[in-house]
Scaffold this motif. Structure first.
Motif, short mmCIF file in Angstrom:
data_model
loop_
_atom_site.label_atom_id
_atom_site.label_comp_id
_atom_site.label_asym_id
_atom_site.label_seq_id
_atom_site.Cartn_x
_atom_site.Cartn_y
_atom_site.Cartn_z
N TYR A 105 35.42 15.32 3.68
CA TYR A 105 36.55 15.84 4.43
C TYR A 105 36.92 17.24 3.93
O TYR A 105 36.55 17.65 2.85
CB TYR A 105 37.77 14.92 4.33
CG TYR A 105 38.44 14.91 2.96
CD1 TYR A 105 39.56 15.70 2.71
CD2 TYR A 105 37.94 14.14 1.93
CE1 TYR A 105 40.17 15.70 1.46
CE2 TYR A 105 38.54 14.12 0.69
CZ TYR A 105 39.65 14.90 0.45
OH TYR A 105 40.24 14.92 -0.79
N ALA A 108 43.64 18.72 4.63
CA ALA A 108 44.43 18.96 5.84
C ALA A 108 45.04 20.36 5.86
O ALA A 108 45.17 20.97 6.92
CB ALA A 108 45.52 17.90 5.98
N LYS A 140 40.77 9.50 10.64
CA LYS A 140 41.91 10.23 10.09
C LYS A 140 42.39 9.47 8.86
O LYS A 140 42.63 8.27 8.91
CB LYS A 140 43.04 10.35 11.11
CG LYS A 140 44.17 11.25 10.64
CD LYS A 140 45.15 11.55 11.75
CE LYS A 140 46.20 12.53 11.29
NZ LYS A 140 47.13 12.86 12.38
N GLY A 151 46.18 12.90 6.26
CA GLY A 151 46.13 13.62 7.53
C GLY A 151 44.82 14.33 7.79
O GLY A 151 44.59 14.84 8.88
N ALA A 152 43.95 14.37 6.80
CA ALA A 152 42.65 15.04 6.98
C ALA A 152 41.74 14.21 7.89
O ALA A 152 41.82 12.98 7.91
CB ALA A 152 41.98 15.24 5.62
#
Length: 191
Positions: A105, A108, A140, A151-152
């Motif tokens: 990831y 965010a 998510k 939130g990433a």
């Protein structure tokens, strides 16, 4: 000095060190290669903030009924998610049955991509349902193990259905409580 005071002092010191490091003049730093960024992200979680107390497990977790390492078992960690973890003595504080994922990831709020982050569990992914998610699935993240994780949007690198554990351990003079997560193959009986 009691344990709570030592933990508070260590937390303040660590937070200050992270804040000071974040103020470095990146214009004078040499860029790291992609390989070293990936290695750093895996070994130290990309230099991001990892709380010393991981807090409670997500709602809806199912406690393992017959784990290899029951609560209060002393174990030796063989995981290397964080500096000093491999070889550290730990105490099991929770054992759960769920699907556990390694994810890739980008934080965010932006920043360098993190690859092969171990671990997040099914209950820390938004709208994940109850079935095991396939490798390559975009999800998510609702976990906040590290700065920028909550939130990433992440991609599942791989998963396991091994029993997953929460542990307390000490490494490099820092006490980590409720550390999430370590899977069963990343620990062995304390010798």
């Amino acid at each position: 000095m009691n344990k709570r005071t030592r933990t508070l002092i260590a937390t303040v010191t660590l937070t200050g060190a992270i804040a000071f490091t974040g103020c470095s003049n990146s214009a004078n730093e040499e860029p790291a290669s992609s390989a070293s960024q990936s290695d750093n992200a895996h070994a130290g979680h990309g230099g991001m903030d990892h709380p010393m107390d991981g807090g409670p497990v997500p709602e809806g977790m199912t406690a393992a009924t017959d784990p290899e390492y029951p609560v209060d078992t002393e174990v030796t960690l063989t995981a290397d998610h964080m500096e000093g973890m491999n070889g550290a003595s730990a105490t099991v504080v929770g054992a759960y049955n769920t699907y556990t994922y390694a994810i890739d990831y980008t934080p965010a709020e932006g920043g360098d991509p993190v690859t092969d982050h171990k671990w997040v569990v099914q209950e820390e992914l938004e709208d994940a349902g109850n079935e095991r998610l396939a490798d390559g699935t975009d999800v998510k993240v609702a976990a906040d193990h590290m700065e920028g994780m909550n939130g990433a949007i992440a991609t599942i690198a791989f998963s396991t259905d091994e029993t997953v554990y929460v542990v307390d351990y000490e490494a490099d003079g820092m006490e980590m409580t409720n550390h999430k997560w370590v899977v069963e193959s990343e620990m062995q009986p304390d010798s």
